[in-house]
Motif scaffolding. Structure first.
Motif, short mmCIF file in Angstrom:
data_model
loop_
_atom_site.label_atom_id
_atom_site.label_comp_id
_atom_site.label_asym_id
_atom_site.label_seq_id
_atom_site.Cartn_x
_atom_site.Cartn_y
_atom_site.Cartn_z
N ASP A 87 -3.53 1.83 -4.23
CA ASP A 87 -4.59 1.98 -3.24
C ASP A 87 -5.32 0.65 -3.04
N SER A 88 -6.31 0.67 -2.16
CA SER A 88 -6.97 -0.59 -1.79
C SER A 88 -7.64 -1.26 -2.99
N HIS A 135 -7.11 10.49 9.41
CA HIS A 135 -7.85 11.49 8.62
C HIS A 135 -8.82 12.33 9.44
N SER A 139 -9.50 8.86 -3.61
CA SER A 139 -8.68 7.76 -3.08
C SER A 139 -7.21 8.16 -3.17
N THR A 140 -6.35 7.40 -2.51
CA THR A 140 -4.92 7.74 -2.59
C THR A 140 -4.43 7.64 -4.04
N HIS A 163 -8.54 13.07 1.43
CA HIS A 163 -9.09 11.72 1.28
C HIS A 163 -10.54 11.72 1.81
N HIS A 168 0.86 -1.19 0.00
CA HIS A 168 0.00 0.00 0.00
C HIS A 168 0.90 1.24 0.00
N SER A 191 -12.47 3.84 -1.42
CA SER A 191 -12.51 5.30 -1.51
C SER A 191 -12.60 5.76 -2.97
N TYR A 202 1.01 3.76 1.71
CA TYR A 202 1.37 4.35 3.01
C TYR A 202 2.59 3.68 3.65
N GLU A 233 -11.95 9.97 3.82
CA GLU A 233 -12.07 9.63 5.25
C GLU A 233 -11.96 10.89 6.12
N ASN A 271 -12.20 -1.03 4.27
CA ASN A 271 -11.48 -1.00 5.56
C ASN A 271 -12.37 -1.64 6.62
P1 13P Z 1 -7.06 4.06 -0.29
O1 13P Z 1 -7.79 2.86 -0.78
O2 13P Z 1 -7.56 5.35 -0.86
O3 13P Z 1 -5.58 3.90 -0.49
O4 13P Z 1 -7.31 4.20 1.27
C1 13P Z 1 -6.87 3.24 2.18
C2 13P Z 1 -6.73 3.77 3.53
O5 13P Z 1 -6.52 3.05 4.48
C3 13P Z 1 -6.86 5.20 3.70
O6 13P Z 1 -6.62 5.52 5.02
#
Ligand code: 13P
Ligand code: SF4
Length: 347
Positions: free
Chosen positions: A77-78, A216, A255-256, A239, A60, A166, A62, A241, A151
């Motif tokens: 991203d996810s 967030h 989304s990211t 984002h 990911h 997202s 992050y 969130e 999530n």
């Molecule tokens: P994304 O799917 O946008 O990367 O978000 C995942 C996430 O955990 C954001 O905090």
């Protein structure tokens, strides 16, 4: 096989080419040839283990940049990583992210051995509600379509009708036939969905549970106002969130993956990224000409990943590093994620 000095030097140079511009390192490290030489034996070992074990590493955005650019096969991203997990034909999937992401990979690729570097890498959203909690809400609102943000744990997905990320949440919820939606676990994302549907003129009732992301939910409207006053021409990128107040003041919300795309395509003197700092690291690598003014925050769970833990999970995973799921639960959870893939508009 022991790597020779020449091989280590070439690996250190490869790492430095990727990490040179990373300025936002959570440990305050500066990447130079010396620091790259220190990690080169480890990245060489992990990349060798990957070949030997028929493994792929999903990362990911992050997690630390030395994992993403040193040993990762897929980064994003996810939504993107879920797709990659579904399509993976490898025997082993190492998920450098957080546990719910690795669970999602196991749901979608049940024949693979899915491992996590650190079992403690939770998520304040995923940990806010379990399957029992969703069942209780469903009993209160039996006519609602249950939408779970990705999530969430596998047992929450097993109780849900459709999963969202997202990147597709607004379009999927807007197009669902049901008028009443039960949205778990992100209360702030539910509020952002409510505002977006209102803006689109789509009438729906959105009921949500009470989770928030500990990264967030801390960004504030005051932070944006102060940054805009100090940096004329600033673009604020958030984002979904984040709180609705923050989302309303941002120049872009997504989304990211979408945030990265927006920054790469936008000409502006400064960017404020209202998300986890790993995304800023990625942008410093992939868009080094852009200027970021700080303000991002660290996710303590994502930062539990490390090259050493990735190596250990590949070499000889401990039982707590291996993701296992009850097969009936996995099938039910897979239905809700597959529904998401069907409903996501092609880009
Ligand atoms: P994304 O799917 O946008 O990367 O978000 C995942 C996430 O955990 C954001 O905090
Ligand atoms: Fe969960 Fe927030 Fe960390 Fe993302 S940043 S993994 S939502 S706690």
């Amino acid at each position: 096989m022991i790597a020779t000095a020449d091989i280590i030097e070439a690996e250190a140079e490869r790492l430095l080419r990727a990490l040179l511009h990373v300025d936002c390192d959570p440990h305050g490290r500066k990447w130079n040839l010396e620091t790259c030489r220190e990690i080169a034996p480890l990245t060489l070992e992990i990349n060798r283990l990957k070949r030997e074990k028929d493994a792929v590493i999903l990362t990911h955005s992050y997690v630390e940049p030395e994992i993403i650019y040193g040993v990762g096969d897929y980064k994003g991203d996810s939504y993107y990583l879920s797709l990659m997990a579904k399509q993976a034909r490898a025997k082993v999937i190492v998920f450098a992210g957080v546990v719910f992401m690795a669970e999602t990979a196991k749901i979608l690729s049940p024949d693979a051995t899915v491992v996590v570097p650190d079992r403690g890498s939770g998520c304040s959203l995923a940990d806010s509600i379990d399957g029992d909690g969703v069942r209780r809400l469903k009993a209160l609102y039996p006519d609602a379509t249950v939408v779970c943000y990705i999530n969430s744990t596998a047992d929450v997905k097993a109780e849900s009708d459709v999963c969202v990320t997202s990147g597709n949440v607004y379009d999927i919820v807007a197009n669902l036939p049901a008028r009443r939606i039960l949205f778990v676990p992100d209360r702030l994302m539910a509020e952002n969905v409510r505002s977006e549907l209102k803006r689109r003129g789509v009438a729906k009732e959105i009921i949500s549970s009470d989770g928030t992301c500990l990264v967030h939910d801390e960004f504030t409207a005051g932070q944006i106002a102060a940054a805009r006053a100090q940096f004329p021409g600033l673009k604020v990128v958030a984002h979904p969130e984040c709180t609705p107040e923050v989302a309303a003041l941002a120049d872009f919300v997504g989304s990211t993956g979408a945030m990265m795309k927006y920054v790469k395509q936008t000409v502006a003197p400064y960017f404020l990224m209202l998300t986890e700092c790993g995304l800023v690291d990625r942008l410093e690598v992939e868009a080094p000409e852009k200027t970021f003014i700080g303000g991002c925050r660290l996710c303590p769970y994502m930062k539990l990943n490390s090259l050493e833990k990735v190596r250990d999970a590949l070499l000889a995973p401990r039982p707590d590093q291996i993701v296992t799921l009850d097969e009936d639960l996995r099938r039910r959870a897979a239905r809700c994620i597959d529904r998401m893939f069907e409903l996501t508009p092609a880009t």
